[in-house]
Every structure is written in structure tokens, then in C-alpha cells.
Design a protein around this motif. Structure first.
Motif, PDB file in Angstrom:
ATOM      1  N   UNK A   1       0.824  -1.214   0.000  1.00  0.00           N
ATOM      2  CA  UNK A   1       0.000   0.000   0.000  1.00  0.00           C
ATOM      3  C   UNK A   1       0.857   1.261   0.000  1.00  0.00           C
ATOM      4  N   UNK A   2       1.868   1.323   0.876  1.00  0.00           N
ATOM      5  CA  UNK A   2       2.721   2.512   0.931  1.00  0.00           C
ATOM      6  C   UNK A   2       3.538   2.673  -0.349  1.00  0.00           C
ATOM      7  N   UNK A   3       3.935   1.575  -0.957  1.00  0.00           N
ATOM      8  CA  UNK A   3       4.653   1.661  -2.221  1.00  0.00           C
ATOM      9  C   UNK A   3       3.732   2.202  -3.324  1.00  0.00           C
ATOM     10  N   UNK A   4       2.464   1.746  -3.318  1.00  0.00           N
ATOM     11  CA  UNK A   4       1.504   2.222  -4.317  1.00  0.00           C
ATOM     12  C   UNK A   4       1.183   3.699  -4.093  1.00  0.00           C
ATOM     13  N   UNK A   5       1.086   4.118  -2.850  1.00  0.00           N
ATOM     14  CA  UNK A   5       0.850   5.536  -2.558  1.00  0.00           C
ATOM     15  C   UNK A   5       1.996   6.385  -3.102  1.00  0.00           C
ATOM     16  N   UNK A   6       3.243   5.948  -2.828  1.00  0.00           N
ATOM     17  CA  UNK A   6       4.407   6.680  -3.322  1.00  0.00           C
ATOM     18  C   UNK A   6       4.410   6.738  -4.849  1.00  0.00           C
ATOM     19  N   UNK A   7       4.063   5.627  -5.475  1.00  0.00           N
ATOM     20  CA  UNK A   7       4.053   5.574  -6.937  1.00  0.00           C
ATOM     21  C   UNK A   7       3.019   6.529  -7.519  1.00  0.00           C
ATOM     22  N   UNK A   8       1.805   6.535  -6.961  1.00  0.00           N
ATOM     23  CA  UNK A   8       0.755   7.399  -7.492  1.00  0.00           C
ATOM     24  C   UNK A   8       1.037   8.873  -7.223  1.00  0.00           C
ATOM     25  N   UNK A   9       1.557   9.189  -6.046  1.00  0.00           N
ATOM     26  CA  UNK A   9       1.890  10.583  -5.740  1.00  0.00           C
ATOM     27  C   UNK A   9       2.965  11.105  -6.698  1.00  0.00           C
TER      28      UNK A   9
END
Length: 318
Positions: free
Chosen positions: A137-145
Motif C-alpha cells: 500500500x505505501x509503495x503504491x501511494x508513493x508511486x501514485x503521488x
């Protein structure tokens, strides 16, 4: 004289034959036109029902429109007044939660993102089915941001790196007067984590003035808030929006029959106008039929979504 009569008779017969030929041609053209209209109408309605993207053209029913307007106010306050917010959108499966959120985010981005290369508001989407693991989840958040706000993304970052990046980037975005909207679908899946680190850090970030963000949790569980840990619940705003189910046994804009009608009628500008108008009149009459009303009490579209040949099913209805 006899010769002249034969010529006149021959001329009349020819005109008569030409007239009959023209009538037959007009009839064949009318039949062909009707078939073409049917095929185009079936294709249009099939696309509307089966293609998620086409749902953006449908008018929201009153209960969803009210939810849309309320959520848009929340996002506008976050962008213009820097009011952070967290709330839940709860309703039974298929009731329109995702549709409303997509419409709200589209309206907000169109209003505030004047320059696509430098957006003022951006949405990060998480799914409990895909990102329930907090590391993912945190990796996906970083990717989308990084993708939304044009920031370099590191695929090799660790969990701690992504957590630190999450906090730092929100602070930097606030300094640039940018707002982030976190949309967490199937929120209940994130409750299974031992410490609910993701939810805690998101909601905890909203408590600080250095962050400008909104957290929207989406769930079909009406008791989803009770699944939150104490420290997570204490940071949640306790705001909920309940989407009511369709009134199967009642008439009105929020009834199952009204939703079915909105899916089957053609737009006012559908060509040719006379055939489209006739089609809509027939649909109204069909839905007034007692047998059809009984069928409308069933969950709408369930039959359409499970049919093997959707086009044929709609053609039979037409």
C-alpha cells in the motif's frame, strides 16, 4: 387513334409500374432503416450497460446527486480553505459508491486543475483487494503521488523509506498549496492488519496543519468503523454518508424501475429523432406492464450481467 391509345396505355402502365417500384423501394428502405436503427440502438444500450466508462453520461438519481454535492463541498473546502477531512461512504454493493466518487473527483479536478502539468488536487486510489498488505500500500501511494505531481519514484525504496516519503511529500505539497485525496475502497480489508499502520498514519497526518488532504473510506459494511483500532478511531472524524438502497416496492426516482428506465431510454438527440422518441414511448409502456413491474423488483441488471449474449438479450427486450 388505336395506335395513340396503345401508346397512352403503355405510358400509363409504365407510370403505374414505376409507382409500384418506388413504393416497394420505399418500403424496403423503411424496413432496412428500421433494422439499422435497431442494431445501432442495441449497440448503444449494450455499451451503456456493460461499459463502465459509459456510465459517466448517465444522470445521477437524486440520492446519489445529493451525496455528490456534499462530497464536492468537502473537496472544495480542502482545496480553498485547507480544511482536512475524513469520512466514510457506506452502502450495499452495486448501489453507486464508486460512480459517485468518480464523478466528484472528475468535477473537482476540472474545477481546480487549470494546468494539467501542475495539478492543484490529485487522487490516490487504494483497493482492499490489491493493496491490503501495508508494504504494498505505501509503495503504491508513493508511486501514485510521484505520477500525479511529477516527482521521481524509487522502486527500490523500503517500507520505512516509503513511510518517510509519505509524510515528507504531504508536507511539501501543502507548502505548494496542493491537496491530496486518498480513496480507500474496501476499507474493511485494511482493518485486518495488526496495528492498522496505514490508516493510522493517514488519519494522523490530517491532524497537522502542514498537511492538506482528505481521506475517503468506501465500504459495504455498515459497522466498518467498529473494526478500527482505538488510536485509529480517535483520529477519525466520525462522518458517514449512507447511500440508501433502491426502493424496489415503491415508485419514484430512487426506485429500481426508475434506474432500469434510465438505462433503457435513448438520449433526446439520438438519431433519427422520430424513431428514438417512439422507442422511448414503447419503453415507458413496457415498464408499466404488470409482469415487467414484478421483474423490476429483482436487483437491476443482474440478468443482463449474467446473460451469455448481452446483445441478444437487449434485442429481445426492444
Amino acid at each position: 387513334p388505336e395506335f395513340m391509345m396503345d401508346v397512352v396505355s403503355s405510358s400509363k402502365r409504365q407510370r403505374l409500374l414505376d409507382s409500384i417500384g418506388q413504393e416497394r423501394h420505399q418500403q424496403q428502405t423503411a424496413v432496412l432503416s428500421a433494422i439499422q436503427f435497431r442494431d445501432v440502438a442495441v449497440s448503444f444500450l449494450s455499451s451503456r450497460i456493460l461499459n463502465v466508462q459509459s456510465a459517466k453520461d448517465l444522470k445521477l438519481r437524486p440520492s446519489l446527486q445529493k451525496t455528490h454535492d456534499d462530497l464536492l463541498v468537502v473537496l472544495n473546502n480542502a482545496v480553498q480553505l485547507k480544511h482536512n477531512a475524513s469520512l466514510l461512504v457506506v452502502g450495499e454493493p452495486g448501489i453507486g459508491k464508486t460512480l459517485v466518487l468518480e464523478r466528484v473527483l472528475q468535477a473537482a479536478t476540472e474545477q481546480h486543475n487549470q494546468d494539467p502539468a501542475n495539478p492543484t488536487i490529485g487522487a490516490v486510489h487504494l483497493s482492499g483487494m490489491l493493496h491490503c498488505d501495508e508494504r504494498t500500500a505505501f509503495q503504491e501511494i508513493a508511486h501514485q503521488l510521484c505520477s500525479i505531481f511529477n516527482i521521481p519514484f524509487s522502486r527500490t525504496a523500503t517500507f520505512d523509506d516509503n513511510l518517510s516519503f509519505f509524510k515528507e511529500v504531504l508536507t511539501e505539497l501543502q507548502r505548494a498549496f496542493k491537496t491530496v485525496v486518498f480513496v480507500i475502497d474496501q476499507l474493511e480489508a485494511f482493518m485486518k492488519a495488526a496495528k492498522q499502520t496505514l490508516l493510522y498514519n493517514m488519519l494522523d497526518a490530517l491532524q497537522h496543519s502542514q498537511v492538506q488532504a482528505v481521506v475517503l473510506g468506501v465500504s459495504c459494511y455498515f459497522d466498518v468503523q467498529d473494526m478500527m483500532e482505538k488510536r485509529v478511531r480517535s483520529r477519525f472524524s466520525n462522518r458517514k454518508i449512507f447511500l440508501p438502497g433502491l426502493a424496489a416496492h415503491k415508485a419514484g426516482d430512487n426506485s429500481a424501475a426508475a434506474v432500469l428506465l434510465s438505462l433503457l431510454i435513448l438520449p433526446d438527440d439520438f438519431q433519427p429523432l422520430n424513431r428514438a422518441k417512439q422507442h422511448n414511448i414503447c419503453i415507458h409502456r413496457a415498464l408499466d406492464n404488470a409482469d415487467v413491474k414484478v421483474c423490476a423488483l429483482c436487483p437491476p441488471l443482474r440478468i443482463a450481467y449474467t446473460a451469455e449474449d448481452h446483445g441478444a438479450a437487449i434485442a429481445v427486450l426492444l
